[in-house]
Design an enzyme around this catalytic site. Structure first.
Site, PDB file in Angstrom:
ATOM      1  N   ARG A 271       0.844  -1.212   0.000  1.00  0.00           N
ATOM      2  CA  ARG A 271       0.000   0.000   0.000  1.00  0.00           C
ATOM      3  C   ARG A 271       0.874   1.256   0.000  1.00  0.00           C
ATOM      4  O   ARG A 271       0.525   2.273  -0.577  1.00  0.00           O
ATOM      5  CB  ARG A 271      -0.954  -0.010   1.203  1.00  0.00           C
ATOM      6  CG  ARG A 271      -1.701   1.306   1.409  1.00  0.00           C
ATOM      7  CD  ARG A 271      -3.027   1.157   2.134  1.00  0.00           C
ATOM      8  NE  ARG A 271      -2.936   0.386   3.352  1.00  0.00           N
ATOM      9  CZ  ARG A 271      -2.383   0.805   4.509  1.00  0.00           C
ATOM     10  NH1 ARG A 271      -1.873   2.021   4.600  1.00  0.00           N
ATOM     11  NH2 ARG A 271      -2.354   0.031   5.568  1.00  0.00           N
TER      12      ARG A 271
ATOM     13  N   LYS B  71      -7.857   6.024 -19.607  1.00  0.00           N
ATOM     14  CA  LYS B  71      -8.204   6.450 -20.956  1.00  0.00           C
ATOM     15  C   LYS B  71      -7.041   6.222 -21.924  1.00  0.00           C
ATOM     16  O   LYS B  71      -6.675   5.096 -22.158  1.00  0.00           O
ATOM     17  CB  LYS B  71      -8.670   7.913 -20.900  1.00  0.00           C
ATOM     18  CG  LYS B  71      -9.688   8.189 -19.767  1.00  0.00           C
ATOM     19  CD  LYS B  71     -11.006   7.464 -19.947  1.00  0.00           C
ATOM     20  CE  LYS B  71     -11.894   7.487 -18.710  1.00  0.00           C
ATOM     21  NZ  LYS B  71     -12.223   8.790 -18.152  1.00  0.00           N
TER      22      LYS B  71
ATOM     23  N   ASP C 283      -6.657  18.763 -15.257  1.00  0.00           N
ATOM     24  CA  ASP C 283      -7.063  17.419 -15.685  1.00  0.00           C
ATOM     25  C   ASP C 283      -6.614  17.275 -17.144  1.00  0.00           C
ATOM     26  O   ASP C 283      -7.188  17.881 -18.043  1.00  0.00           O
ATOM     27  CB  ASP C 283      -8.582  17.260 -15.546  1.00  0.00           C
ATOM     28  CG  ASP C 283      -9.060  15.850 -15.910  1.00  0.00           C
ATOM     29  OD1 ASP C 283      -8.353  15.147 -16.667  1.00  0.00           O
ATOM     30  OD2 ASP C 283     -10.156  15.462 -15.453  1.00  0.00           O
TER      31      ASP C 283
ATOM     32  N   TYR D 238     -15.651  17.495 -15.990  1.00  0.00           N
ATOM     33  CA  TYR D 238     -16.038  16.077 -15.979  1.00  0.00           C
ATOM     34  C   TYR D 238     -17.100  15.862 -14.896  1.00  0.00           C
ATOM     35  O   TYR D 238     -16.913  16.309 -13.762  1.00  0.00           O
ATOM     36  CB  TYR D 238     -14.796  15.214 -15.713  1.00  0.00           C
ATOM     37  CG  TYR D 238     -15.116  13.755 -15.526  1.00  0.00           C
ATOM     38  CD1 TYR D 238     -15.607  12.994 -16.582  1.00  0.00           C
ATOM     39  CD2 TYR D 238     -14.967  13.134 -14.284  1.00  0.00           C
ATOM     40  CE1 TYR D 238     -15.921  11.658 -16.407  1.00  0.00           C
ATOM     41  CE2 TYR D 238     -15.274  11.799 -14.117  1.00  0.00           C
ATOM     42  CZ  TYR D 238     -15.751  11.066 -15.174  1.00  0.00           C
ATOM     43  OH  TYR D 238     -16.067   9.745 -15.003  1.00  0.00           O
TER      44      TYR D 238
HETATM   45  C1  LIG Z   1     -12.731   9.362 -16.994  1.00  0.00           C
HETATM   46  C2  LIG Z   1     -12.356  10.707 -16.560  1.00  0.00           C
HETATM   47  C3  LIG Z   1     -12.132  10.999 -15.203  1.00  0.00           C
HETATM   48  C4  LIG Z   1     -12.339   9.972 -14.098  1.00  0.00           C
HETATM   49  O1  LIG Z   1     -11.444   8.919 -14.182  1.00  0.00           O
HETATM   50  P1  LIG Z   1     -11.786   7.392 -13.702  1.00  0.00           P
HETATM   51  O2  LIG Z   1     -10.563   6.663 -14.056  1.00  0.00           O
HETATM   52  O3  LIG Z   1     -13.019   6.986 -14.456  1.00  0.00           O
HETATM   53  O4  LIG Z   1     -12.057   7.447 -12.248  1.00  0.00           O
HETATM   54  C5  LIG Z   1     -11.742  12.283 -14.868  1.00  0.00           C
HETATM   55  N1  LIG Z   1     -11.592  13.238 -15.811  1.00  0.00           N
HETATM   56  C6  LIG Z   1     -11.816  13.004 -17.112  1.00  0.00           C
HETATM   57  C7  LIG Z   1     -11.622  14.104 -18.090  1.00  0.00           C
HETATM   58  C8  LIG Z   1     -12.199  11.733 -17.535  1.00  0.00           C
HETATM   59  O5  LIG Z   1     -12.424  11.526 -18.837  1.00  0.00           O
END
Ligand SMILES: *Cc1c(COP(=O)(O)O)cnc(C)c1O
Length: 376
Positions: free
Chosen positions: A51, A200, A175, A103
């Site tokens: 962890r 992603k 982000d 988001y």
């Molecule tokens: C998918 C996404 C998130 C969240 O990420 P997870 O891995 O689904 O928790 C945050 N910001 C953006 C722009 C995203 O596309």
């Protein structure tokens, strides 16, 4: 700033560690949850308990930090866990400025937990710096940006936002999930923290959930994020870290192809009679095109567009594809699309006829053919 090497080389060599006993070219997966103590009873070397740290996670954090040109990285079990760690790391009573078109999970987290975490927050349209400026309070400690935003593709001028944040001694967290480190490096423009949903483009195959915070500096703010990561334990497994490092090695080439395919599809959609408006920052007609072109080296693989029809007709168009999969999320090698409002649920801010398309790596002619038959 990214040092010395080019992104393709970092992506490959940033996580290859040949120091294991077998001298394997590809690092092994270290599944052990615990590591042998020294005779003193204390930690011996880098690892104690998984962890806190793990060889595979360390390799992942190293390559992610290098890709963004940051000094440190903390990897999480999801993008949302990464975002939550930033908000929780803020001092009690801090005020945060967040984009209006953020988001939906980020908005939901703040609306659900913000008050309990003792935070104030304001959603505003960050396309216009004046809106950010007008919302500054004496306790504003963080400006959170997302550019292009999700799903309306609003573009934020990062250089200006970061310069403004410096004048009030606030941090900037970006982000960077949608642009990916190939197309945008927020730290170059003065950002303090970069967030990724590694689920992603970095994973790229719709089979790993993960997140990360990269910090420009190994500073006190990062130490708090690290302690939340280790203490609350929303950490990725050794197997997921290993697989993500594997995916990242081919990421720059995949991402370049996402950029190319999306540009072609955005141009096709712009000329289609059943499409009212296309939101893609690589189109000259896009409201934020000039800023996007100045701060990004490519425009990414995501397109949103307004279908010329009702909500039901938009849903029907999405259901008519033969190649593009009906699914949420993004960044996979396979193309997916969705009626965004249906995915986001009741609190959705998305227009009723908005379709969000994640352009994959199929041949663009085949994708265009599928769009043609689905939209007709
Ligand atoms: C998918 C996404 C998130 C969240 O990420 P997870 O891995 O689904 O928790 C945050 N910001 C953006 C722009 C995203 O596309």
């Amino acid at each position: 700033m990214r040092k010395n090497k080019n992104i393709e080389t970092i992506a490959i060599h940033g996580s290859l560690d040949h120091s294991s006993g077998s001298r394997s070219v590809v690092p092994p997966i270290e599944v052990s949850t615990n590591f042998e103590h020294a005779e003193t009873g204390h930690q011996d070397g880098d690892y104690l308990y998984t962890r806190h740290s793990n060889p595979n996670r360390l390799q992942l954090e190293k390559v992610l930090a290098e890709l963004e040109g940051g000094e440190a990285c903390a990897a999480f079990s999801s993008g949302m866990a990464a975002i939550g760690s930033v908000f929780q790391a803020m001092e009690e009573g801090s005020h945060i400025i967040v984009p209006e078109d953020v988001y939906h999970g980020t908005r939901k987290t703040l609306n659900t937990f913000g008050k309990r975490w003792n935070l104030e927050f304001t959603f505003t349209d960050m396309r216009d710096l004046e809106h950010v400026q007008n919302n500054i309070r004496p306790n504003t400690k963080l400006i959170y940006a997302e550019t292009p935003s999700n799903p309306l593709m609003h573009i934020t001028d990062l250089e200006k936002v970061c310069a403004l944040a410096k004048t009030i001694n606030a941090k900037v967290c970006v982000d960077n999930t949608w642009p990916s480190p190939l197309n945008l490096n927020p730290i170059e423009f003065g950002a303090d923290l970069v967030m990724h949903s590694t689920t992603k483009y970095l994973a790229g195959h719709s089979d790993i959930l993960g997140g990360a915070i990269i910090s420009a500096k190994q500073d006190e703010m990062f130490d708090r994020i690290r302690s939340i990561q280790q203490g609350q334990g929303a950490v990725p497994s050794a197997r997921d870290c290993w697989l993500l490092c594997r995916s990242i090695r081919s990421f720059p080439y995949r991402m370049r192809a996402h950029n190319e395919n999306a540009q072609k599809l955005a141009e096709f959609l712009s000329d289609h009679p059943k499409v009212k408006e296309v939101y893609y920052p690589g189109l000259e007609s896009h409201q934020g095109y000039e800023i996007a072109r100045a701060q990004m080296s490519g425009f990414g693989g995501m397109i949103s567009f307004l279908f010329d029809g009702t909500e039901q007709e938009s849903l029907k168009a999405v259901a008519s594809s033969k190649l593009i999969t009906r699914a949420t999320s993004l960044g996979g090698i396979e193309s997916t699309w969705e009626h965004r409002r249906s995915s986001e649920g009741e609190q959705s801010h998305s227009p009723k006829n908005l379709i969000r398309l994640s352009v994959g790596l199929e041949h663009p002619d085949d994708l265009i053919e599928d769009l043609r038959q689905a939209l007709d």
